[in-house]
Design an enzyme around this catalytic site. Structure first.
Site, PDB file in Angstrom:
ATOM      1  N   LYS A 193      28.235  24.947  62.695  1.00  0.00           N
ATOM      2  CA  LYS A 193      27.371  25.644  61.745  1.00  0.00           C
ATOM      3  C   LYS A 193      28.146  26.784  61.078  1.00  0.00           C
ATOM      4  CE  LYS A 193      25.614  28.429  65.560  1.00  0.00           C
ATOM      5  NZ  LYS A 193      24.452  28.878  66.332  1.00  0.00           N
ATOM      6  N   TYR A 225      38.379  57.481  50.594  1.00  0.00           N
ATOM      7  CA  TYR A 225      37.103  58.004  50.116  1.00  0.00           C
ATOM      8  C   TYR A 225      36.519  59.040  51.081  1.00  0.00           C
ATOM      9  CZ  TYR A 225      36.482  54.543  46.384  1.00  0.00           C
ATOM     10  OH  TYR A 225      36.605  53.801  45.248  1.00  0.00           O
ATOM     11  N   MET A 271      36.806  48.592  49.350  1.00  0.00           N
ATOM     12  CA  MET A 271      36.399  47.217  49.119  1.00  0.00           C
ATOM     13  C   MET A 271      37.594  46.256  49.128  1.00  0.00           C
ATOM     14  SD  MET A 271      34.337  45.509  45.925  1.00  0.00           S
ATOM     15  CE  MET A 271      32.798  46.352  46.284  1.00  0.00           C
TER      16      MET A 271
END
Length: 377
Positions: A43, A264, A315
């Site tokens: 799965k 950041y 990111m």
């Protein structure tokens, strides 16, 4: 026509060792012995590693019973295997979809009376019993027929009319904690509920349950995580072979003085003059943001040095303190291990305050994925 991405076009690469997955399957089948069949849970795109590449490898290793979660996954899996393998759909038939199971030669796991009744209606339409698995809830309160449901079916003369049970199954909640009393409670409950249903092969254990011992193995085991190298025996050495290596490439290096902020939010301040390598993967690639100031990278030819990830993970990038490499030249494009021989998947997941399952399935699609073919002989 745009060319497909090549190695070097992305910020990182994910190396997937298909021979290790095949070896893990063989190891588990050897462990349980010939009296018990070893299936495979594939799965979630084979736990994020690639259904199309992995399912045929498991079939070639001897697997003939596969488990997916959703109908759509079963439909995608069927052409990869041909028709000589069983595919069970763990979530059963969604409403109004039962006919698709016959079209694609899939077996539903019936978890509730409404699902059971829908399968019975389809059997009536076709004028013959239809095969299915029956799942019972042995104490996890997740999927499966409740004790009340099982008793009601047992007390009805035709409660299972139209259904050919080919498997009776349940799922353990605490199998990764061998001493937890719930394991014995669920085993006892499963034995009691199974006795109320028609005779059929039984299955209780997935990866960790296999290691609880022969009592928990029955006729079929359903490993998933263990196949992909996740430790099924937490707190003990991992008996499975690792299957992945995650590498990130250097985009840029820089030298900053003591007292410089990194990343950041200015949450990290250098305490010494620091050499930094900026690597080209981040949380957009499924690498956990929580590993900022917790995780580490390893330069493959200097495995003795753990290089800390500093600052917040972005990111598309993260920063690594490479000062301890003592001025070793690090050029753009050099690859560091973020998961590998010296930073295993489960240990990396622990540092991220998660589990190997989540980390593995979160790894995104932006990596250059390299599937190694199984070794022969």
């Amino acid at each position: 026509m745009t060319q497909p991405p090549d190695d070097g076009w992305e910020g990182g690469r994910l190396l997937i060792d298909l021979s290790a997955i095949a070896a893990n399957y063989t190891q588990l089948q050897t462990l349980v012995g010939t009296a018990t069949e070893t299936g495979a849970a594939v799965k979630a795109n084979a736990y994020g590693l690639g259904l199309a590449e992995i399912a045929p490898v498991l079939r070639d290793a001897g697997c003939r019973t596969f488990f997916v979660a959703h109908l759509a996954e079963g439909v995608a899996l069927r052409p990869l295997l041909g028709n000589d393998c069983r595919i069970f759909v763990l979530h059963g038939p969604p409403p109004e979809t039962s006919a698709a199971f016959l079209t694609h030669n899939l077996l539903p796991v019936l978890n509730s009376l409404p699902q059971l009744h829908e399968w019975q209606r389809l059997a009536h339409q076709h004028g013959r019993p239809l095969p299915a698995a029956l799942q019972v809830d042995s104490g996890m309160s997740r999927f499966g027929l409740s004790e009340r449901d099982v008793l009601a079916l047992a007390n009805q003369t035709n409660g299972l009319q139209g259904i050919e049970p080919v498997l009776v199954m349940s799922h353990l909640a605490c199998s990764d904690t061998p001493d937890h009393p719930q394991n014995r409670t669920q085993l006892d409950n499963f034995l009691r509920l199974r006795a109320l249903l028609p005779s059929a092969p039984a299955s209780l254990s997935a990866s960790s349950g296999i290691f609880l011992g022969p009592e928990w193995r029955f006729d079929l085991v359903r490993p998933g995580a263990a196949l992909y190298g996740i430790n099924p025996t937490p707190g003990q050495p991992n008996p499975m072979r690792p299957t992945i290596r995650l590498q990130a490439r250097v985009i840029q290096t820089r030298h900053v003085p003591a007292g410089a902020y990194v990343g950041y939010g200015a949450t990290f301040t250098t305490k010494r003059p620091t050499d930094i390598a900026l690597l080209g993967i981040g949380y957009g690639d499924g690498f956990p943001r929580r590993l900022g100031q917790r995780g580490f990278a390893v330069l493959p030819d200097r495995p003795d040095i753990k290089l800390p990830i500093i600052g917040r993970i972005s990111m598309d990038s993260l920063a690594v303190d490479i000062t301890d490499l003592a001025g070793q030249p690090i050029a753009p494009g050099v690859a560091f291990d973020l998961i590998g021989p010296h930073n295993p998947l489960d240990e990396t997941a622990f540092l991220a305050d998660t589990i190997g399952y989540e980390l593995l399935t979160d790894l995104g699609s932006r990596y250059h994925r390299m599937h190694h073919s199984p070794r022969k002989g």
